[in-house]
Design an enzyme around this catalytic site. Structure first.
Site, PDB file in Angstrom:
ATOM      1  N   SER A  80       0.790  -1.230   0.000  1.00 49.65           N
ATOM      2  CA  SER A  80       0.000   0.000   0.000  1.00 49.65           C
ATOM      3  C   SER A  80       0.824   1.283   0.000  1.00 49.65           C
ATOM      4  CB  SER A  80      -0.941   0.017   1.205  1.00 49.65           C
ATOM      5  OG  SER A  80      -2.025  -0.870   0.998  1.00 49.65           O
TER       6      SER A  80
ATOM      7  N   SER B 216      -5.577   3.371   4.892  1.00 51.31           N
ATOM      8  CA  SER B 216      -5.120   2.747   3.651  1.00 51.31           C
ATOM      9  C   SER B 216      -6.264   2.120   2.864  1.00 51.31           C
ATOM     10  CB  SER B 216      -4.054   1.685   3.962  1.00 51.31           C
ATOM     11  OG  SER B 216      -3.348   1.327   2.801  1.00 51.31           O
TER      12      SER B 216
ATOM     13  N   LYS C 211       0.139   3.834  -2.630  1.00 50.86           N
ATOM     14  CA  LYS C 211      -0.871   4.900  -2.562  1.00 50.86           C
ATOM     15  C   LYS C 211      -0.262   6.285  -2.423  1.00 50.86           C
ATOM     16  CE  LYS C 211      -4.522   1.914  -0.701  1.00 50.86           C
ATOM     17  NZ  LYS C 211      -3.899   0.759  -0.050  1.00 50.86           N
TER      18      LYS C 211
END
Length: 376
Positions: free
Chosen positions: A55, A115, A58
């Site tokens: 993640s 997230s 991101k």
């Protein structure tokens, strides 16, 4: 005078090689510590290893979103409608329902704090029309930033073959985000918050925000194949650092490694903004349309120094006695030399702050006649 390129000017801001970071160790197989303002790398361990970022991906999703906000393409209170595709992401999410609407601000919050995969995809679809089109933008932006180890396959970091980056590249996109879009801090520094009028509770996955002095963000990541990743940022005494950790064995270890790198950076280095001790006098211009040109200090006069050298800085200015017209903005007029004791720590260009064209024949004739008239 030759016009100095922006790159050359930037290279002059920090002289010499910073000492090796032998005083710090991390367990992670790949890691990097970078100072935000200058982009100087203070520690690196196999920083170009091509690995899954989970993640931490991101950060690029947030960067493109914040670029759209700051350019006026997107507003924080714009409403984003969740598609069936966004709602199908799985993993970390806030359980968006198909056709549910949420503001850009709340979706950014959900991405930064917990997230949320569903919100990351929804934002990408809102900006580009589809996740695939958004991923094309992600890869194009990565190329612009020099992220040569990186290929994005989705907006979330969920596992897919070929979705890879490196600690070095994560530092580059992290720097771009926090340097040029500081409003992201209003989200990345949240420890606990809520959405949907208090119905959805949020707790930040980044423990640094709660337990490390000066933490400003940024993004955690985990999958079974990527293991534990982190881009952690913190600021103290006007200096912000970026610690990237890749493929650590446990969640606790990634935070311990990040704290070790950040603590090393803060204890060893200082950032000093260089301002002139006195105004610069104008420089005479030979055969110019005006008699003088005003010099200015090159932009970006920030010095990253070992703390031992940062306490007693002195400066001296060397300016050209005169310059020949024409003069263009950015032409070199001199140098500001910064010293620490007997050591020169930086030489910062002094540039023309305006243009001065060469005098024309008619202007020259007028000057001669005026001089002759005044002499009579």
């Amino acid at each position: 005078m030759r016009k100095l390129s922006a790159l050359f000017c930037a290279l002059l801001l920090v002289l010499g090689t910073l000492p090796a970071a032998s005083a710090v160790e991390v367990a992670a197989p790949s890691a990097l510590l970078m100072e935000k303002e200058t982009g100087t790398i203070l520690f690196a361990k196999d920083e170009h290893a091509v690995l899954e970022p989970a993640s931490v991906t991101k950060i690029m999703t947030l960067l493109l979103t914040m670029e759209a906000v700051d350019s006026g393409q997107l507003a924080y209170d714009d409403m984003v409608t969740a598609s069936a595709h966004a709602c199908s992401m799985g993993g970390s999410q806030i359980w968006l329902k198909e056709n549910e609407q949420m503001s850009v601000s709340d979706m950014i919050k959900a991405v930064c704090v917990v997230s949320a995969n569903d919100c990351a995809v929804a934002l990408g679809e809102h900006l580009a029309g589809s996740e695939d089109a958004f991923v094309e933008r992600m890869n194009a932006r990565a190329r612009e930033l020099g992220m040569n180890d990186t290929t994005f396959k989705n907006a979330t970091g969920l596992p897919v073959a070929g979705h890879v980056t490196s600690a070095h590249d994560i530092a580059l996109m992290s720097r771009e985000l926090i340097l040029n879009h500081p409003d992201i801090r209003q989200y990345t520094t949240i420890w606990m918050d809520s959405l949907r009028g208090g119905e959805s509770q949020l707790v930040n996955t980044n423990r640094l925000v709660r337990f490390f002095d000066g933490a400003t963000g940024l993004k955690t990541g985990f999958t079974a194949s990527a293991l534990y990743c982190l881009s952690g940022t913190a600021e103290r005494d006007g200096m912000e650092l970026i610690a990237v950790i890749m493929k650590d064995a446990s969640s606790n270890q990634r935070f311990e490694d990040a704290k070790a790198l950040l603590s090393y950076g803060f204890s060893s280095y200082a950032l000093r903004k260089i301002a002139l001790d006195a105004p610069l006098p104008p420089v005479p211009v030979t055969l110019g349309s005006q008699a003088t040109v005003q010099p200015v200090l090159a932009e970006g006069g920030a010095l990253l120094l070992e703390k031992a050298k940062a306490g007693n800085l002195a400066q001296s200015v060397a300016l050209a006695e005169s310059v020949d017209a024409p003069v263009a903005p950015g032409d070199a007029l001199g140098t500001l030399t910064v010293t620490s004791g007997d050591e020169v720590v930086a030489e910062i260009p002094i540039l023309a702050g305006e243009s001065v064209p060469r005098v024309t024949y008619s202007q020259m004739l007028l000057r001669v006649l005026r001089t002759a008239f005044l002499a009579d």
